[in-house]
Design a protein around this motif. Structure first.
Motif, PDB file in Angstrom:
ATOM      1  N   UNK A  70       0.848  -1.186   0.000  1.00 40.50           N
ATOM      2  CA  UNK A  70       0.000   0.000   0.000  1.00 40.50           C
ATOM      3  C   UNK A  70       0.884   1.236   0.000  1.00 40.50           C
ATOM      4  N   UNK A  71       0.619   2.144  -0.950  1.00 38.44           N
ATOM      5  CA  UNK A  71       1.409   3.372  -1.092  1.00 38.44           C
ATOM      6  C   UNK A  71       0.488   4.581  -1.093  1.00 38.44           C
ATOM      7  N   UNK A  72       1.028   5.703  -0.609  1.00 40.54           N
ATOM      8  CA  UNK A  72       0.294   6.970  -0.610  1.00 40.54           C
ATOM      9  C   UNK A  72       1.155   8.011  -1.329  1.00 40.54           C
ATOM     10  N   UNK A  73       0.529   8.711  -2.295  1.00 43.92           N
ATOM     11  CA  UNK A  73       1.253   9.661  -3.126  1.00 43.92           C
ATOM     12  C   UNK A  73       0.570  11.030  -3.129  1.00 43.92           C
ATOM     13  N   UNK A  82       3.969  10.119   0.334  1.00 37.62           N
ATOM     14  CA  UNK A  82       3.500  10.717   1.584  1.00 37.62           C
ATOM     15  C   UNK A  82       3.772   9.834   2.793  1.00 37.62           C
ATOM     16  N   UNK A  83       4.158   8.592   2.548  1.00 36.45           N
ATOM     17  CA  UNK A  83       4.476   7.657   3.626  1.00 36.45           C
ATOM     18  C   UNK A  83       5.343   6.546   3.044  1.00 36.45           C
ATOM     19  N   UNK A  84       6.040   5.861   3.916  1.00 33.09           N
ATOM     20  CA  UNK A  84       6.802   4.689   3.503  1.00 33.09           C
ATOM     21  C   UNK A  84       5.815   3.614   3.067  1.00 33.09           C
ATOM     22  N   UNK A  85       6.077   2.923   1.966  1.00 26.75           N
ATOM     23  CA  UNK A  85       5.150   1.867   1.535  1.00 26.75           C
ATOM     24  C   UNK A  85       4.947   0.834   2.639  1.00 26.75           C
ATOM     25  N   UNK A  86       3.718   0.400   2.804  1.00 28.52           N
ATOM     26  CA  UNK A  86       3.372  -0.622   3.789  1.00 28.52           C
ATOM     27  C   UNK A  86       3.285  -1.957   3.059  1.00 28.52           C
ATOM     28  N   UNK A  87       3.727  -3.032   3.739  1.00 25.36           N
ATOM     29  CA  UNK A  87       3.754  -4.360   3.113  1.00 25.36           C
ATOM     30  C   UNK A  87       3.251  -5.424   4.085  1.00 25.36           C
ATOM     31  N   UNK A  88       2.719  -6.497   3.502  1.00 25.99           N
ATOM     32  CA  UNK A  88       2.366  -7.698   4.266  1.00 25.99           C
ATOM     33  C   UNK A  88       2.193  -8.841   3.287  1.00 25.99           C
ATOM     34  N   UNK A  89       2.220 -10.040   3.808  1.00 25.97           N
ATOM     35  CA  UNK A  89       1.858 -11.214   3.025  1.00 25.97           C
ATOM     36  C   UNK A  89       0.451 -11.565   3.462  1.00 25.97           C
ATOM     37  N   UNK A  97     -10.272  -7.906   0.988  1.00 23.97           N
ATOM     38  CA  UNK A  97     -10.643  -6.910   1.998  1.00 23.97           C
ATOM     39  C   UNK A  97      -9.932  -5.584   1.725  1.00 23.97           C
ATOM     40  N   UNK A  98      -8.639  -5.648   1.412  1.00 22.59           N
ATOM     41  CA  UNK A  98      -7.867  -4.453   1.112  1.00 22.59           C
ATOM     42  C   UNK A  98      -8.463  -3.707  -0.074  1.00 22.59           C
ATOM     43  N   UNK A  99      -8.707  -4.408  -1.165  1.00 21.89           N
ATOM     44  CA  UNK A  99      -9.246  -3.771  -2.366  1.00 21.89           C
ATOM     45  C   UNK A  99     -10.659  -3.249  -2.144  1.00 21.89           C
ATOM     46  N   UNK A 100     -11.431  -3.969  -1.353  1.00 26.36           N
ATOM     47  CA  UNK A 100     -12.787  -3.513  -1.059  1.00 26.36           C
ATOM     48  C   UNK A 100     -12.741  -2.186  -0.285  1.00 26.36           C
ATOM     49  N   UNK A 101     -11.838  -2.088   0.663  1.00 25.26           N
ATOM     50  CA  UNK A 101     -11.680  -0.828   1.401  1.00 25.26           C
ATOM     51  C   UNK A 101     -11.196   0.287   0.476  1.00 25.26           C
ATOM     52  N   UNK A 109      -8.878   3.076   7.504  1.00 22.11           N
ATOM     53  CA  UNK A 109      -8.983   1.662   7.877  1.00 22.11           C
ATOM     54  C   UNK A 109      -7.831   0.865   7.273  1.00 22.11           C
ATOM     55  N   UNK A 110      -7.421   1.219   6.059  1.00 26.55           N
ATOM     56  CA  UNK A 110      -6.295   0.529   5.417  1.00 26.55           C
ATOM     57  C   UNK A 110      -5.019   0.773   6.212  1.00 26.55           C
ATOM     58  N   UNK A 111      -4.812   1.994   6.642  1.00 23.72           N
ATOM     59  CA  UNK A 111      -3.618   2.322   7.439  1.00 23.72           C
ATOM     60  C   UNK A 111      -3.569   1.514   8.730  1.00 23.72           C
ATOM     61  N   UNK A 112      -4.734   1.161   9.271  1.00 23.37           N
ATOM     62  CA  UNK A 112      -4.799   0.437  10.544  1.00 23.37           C
ATOM     63  C   UNK A 112      -4.619  -1.074  10.413  1.00 23.37           C
ATOM     64  N   UNK A 113      -4.488  -1.585   9.195  1.00 22.46           N
ATOM     65  CA  UNK A 113      -4.262  -3.017   9.022  1.00 22.46           C
ATOM     66  C   UNK A 113      -2.898  -3.404   9.621  1.00 22.46           C
ATOM     67  N   UNK A 114      -2.683  -4.687   9.774  1.00 16.66           N
ATOM     68  CA  UNK A 114      -1.480  -5.208  10.412  1.00 16.66           C
ATOM     69  C   UNK A 114      -0.328  -5.292   9.423  1.00 16.66           C
ATOM     70  N   UNK A 115       0.183  -4.132   9.029  1.00 18.50           N
ATOM     71  CA  UNK A 115       1.290  -4.055   8.064  1.00 18.50           C
ATOM     72  C   UNK A 115       2.593  -4.452   8.726  1.00 18.50           C
TER      73      UNK A 115
END
Length: 119
Positions: A70-73, A82-89, A97-101, A109-115
């Protein structure tokens, strides 16, 4: 007035403007199907972008290996992160769920996921 937009870039490179939930599910199923059955295939990814004509853009990339990013530009030209890219497997369900959000513009809510990094 600022117009919001959402674009899906499928693994085959085709863009779909304002994708439906069914199109998102199908694109993810295609990605995750590549690794089911143990067959060795080249990794692929699909990207969902959401942004505004005059500013911010958010990017959620899903790889066939299960990597979510997840990236913010500052804009759609990716001039300023605007932030360091967030990653997870994640599983296919987590990617959905991510795409739906993203489709519903629920960035907080995306920022609050367990990255795993970038928080």
């Amino acid at each position: 007035m600022t117009q919001a937009w959402v674009t899906l870039t499928r693994a085959d490179g085709r863009d779909i403007a304002s994708p439906s939930e069914q199109q998102l599910v199908a694109a993810l199923a295609e990605l995750y199907q590549r690794v089911k059955g143990g067959a060795a295939v080249d990794a692929a990814s699909a990207v969902l972008r959401f942004g505004y004509d005059d500013g911010l853009m958010y990017v959620a990339e899903v790889s066939s290996t299960g990597e979510l990013r997840f990236e913010e530009w500052s804009d759609s030209d990716c001039e300023l992160a605007l932030a360091t890219p967030r990653r997870m497997v994640g599983s296919e369900a987590q990617a959905q769920e991510l795409w739906s959000m993203m489709r519903r513009r629920q960035v907080s809510r995306i920022r609050d996921l367990d990255w795993q990094g970038g928080n």
